[in-house]
Design an enzyme around this catalytic site. Sequence first.
Site, mmCIF file in Angstrom:
data_model
loop_
_atom_site.group_PDB
_atom_site.id
_atom_site.type_symbol
_atom_site.label_atom_id
_atom_site.label_comp_id
_atom_site.label_asym_id
_atom_site.label_seq_id
_atom_site.Cartn_x
_atom_site.Cartn_y
_atom_site.Cartn_z
ATOM 1 N NE ARG A 51 -21.347 7.222 40.185
ATOM 2 C CZ ARG A 51 -21.846 8.054 39.111
ATOM 3 N NH1 ARG A 51 -21.492 9.360 39.178
ATOM 4 N NH2 ARG A 51 -22.554 7.622 38.216
ATOM 5 N NE ARG A 107 -44.919 2.798 53.747
ATOM 6 C CZ ARG A 107 -44.459 4.048 54.535
ATOM 7 N NH1 ARG A 107 -44.673 3.985 55.954
ATOM 8 N NH2 ARG A 107 -44.042 5.257 53.767
ATOM 9 C CG HIS A 144 -40.031 6.110 58.444
ATOM 10 N ND1 HIS A 144 -41.462 6.042 58.417
ATOM 11 C CD2 HIS A 144 -39.784 7.171 57.528
ATOM 12 C CE1 HIS A 144 -42.028 6.754 57.800
ATOM 13 N NE2 HIS A 144 -40.932 7.733 57.173
ATOM 14 C CE LYS A 204 -26.191 7.567 38.650
ATOM 15 N NZ LYS A 204 -26.478 8.949 38.521
ATOM 16 C CD GLU A 259 -25.504 17.644 40.957
ATOM 17 O OE1 GLU A 259 -24.800 16.985 40.109
ATOM 18 O OE2 GLU A 259 -25.781 17.124 42.012
#
Length: 282
Positions: free
Chosen positions: A50, A98, A100, A144, A176
């Site tokens: 996963r 930095r 995006h 995740k 969930e």
Amino acid sequence: MKVLVNGRLIGRSEASIDLEDRGYQFGDGIYEVIRVYKGVLFGLREHAERFFRSAAEIGISLPFSIEDLEWDLQKLVQENAVSEGAVYIQTTRGVAPRKHQYEAGLEPQTTAYTFTVKKPEQEQAYGVAAITDEDLRWLRCDIKSLNLLYNVMTKQRAYEAGAFEAILLRDGVVTEGTSSNVYAVINGTVRTHPANRLILNGITRMNILGLIEKNGIKLDETPVSEEELKQAEEIFISSTTAEIIPVVTLDGQSIGSGKPGPVTKQLQAAFQESIQQAASIS
């Protein structure tokens, strides 16, 4: 304590994070938590697979194999002499000025550490309270990712309400929990949201579905409405660290008899047996 930083075991005090790590600035990365029982990483291959899937979904090319990852995590557990606990592992996209958007060729940064886990025996035996809340997360909950701000905020609301978990509802349908999968026993059948982009397909969830089939319990992977949830005979939640915990009150209302139900208890016993088998085989 030793920690794992890009494949090297070093002292925790030696570990550092660059201020321009994209995980630190954007939450641009992925993670896993893997339970350790009797020194054995439970479900290691499923978690590792996963982890690789999550990385691929957000365009991170991991510079190691699944086997390398498993070896490193096993070494980490052994080095820290972990008998009962867990491993947290994360990979960020890497370090860059930095902005995006990002350039190709960034070097992913992978770190892992071990921690102790107190088995929630009281909660498992007697059940917990939960609240419901609106699911306002992004629509790729199957990844995740490190982006857990809404989960954190909602979990805090549950905590402040004296509840163990918040069960999330999207358009009146249960998805969930903030850190768990959710199941309802309705007319003797276990109902749970299908594993699509609206939920994380938990490793414990996958184990439970196998145990449901093995034990001849009816299963229906279809969404549960808020009304159905509150009228369910039983509700339980699952996660890597919680295992299987009954929900006996929801929004202050008793569920079923107000005590852990027979289906939940049966699955709890079966899950504990699977843990013992895995720990003794390894």
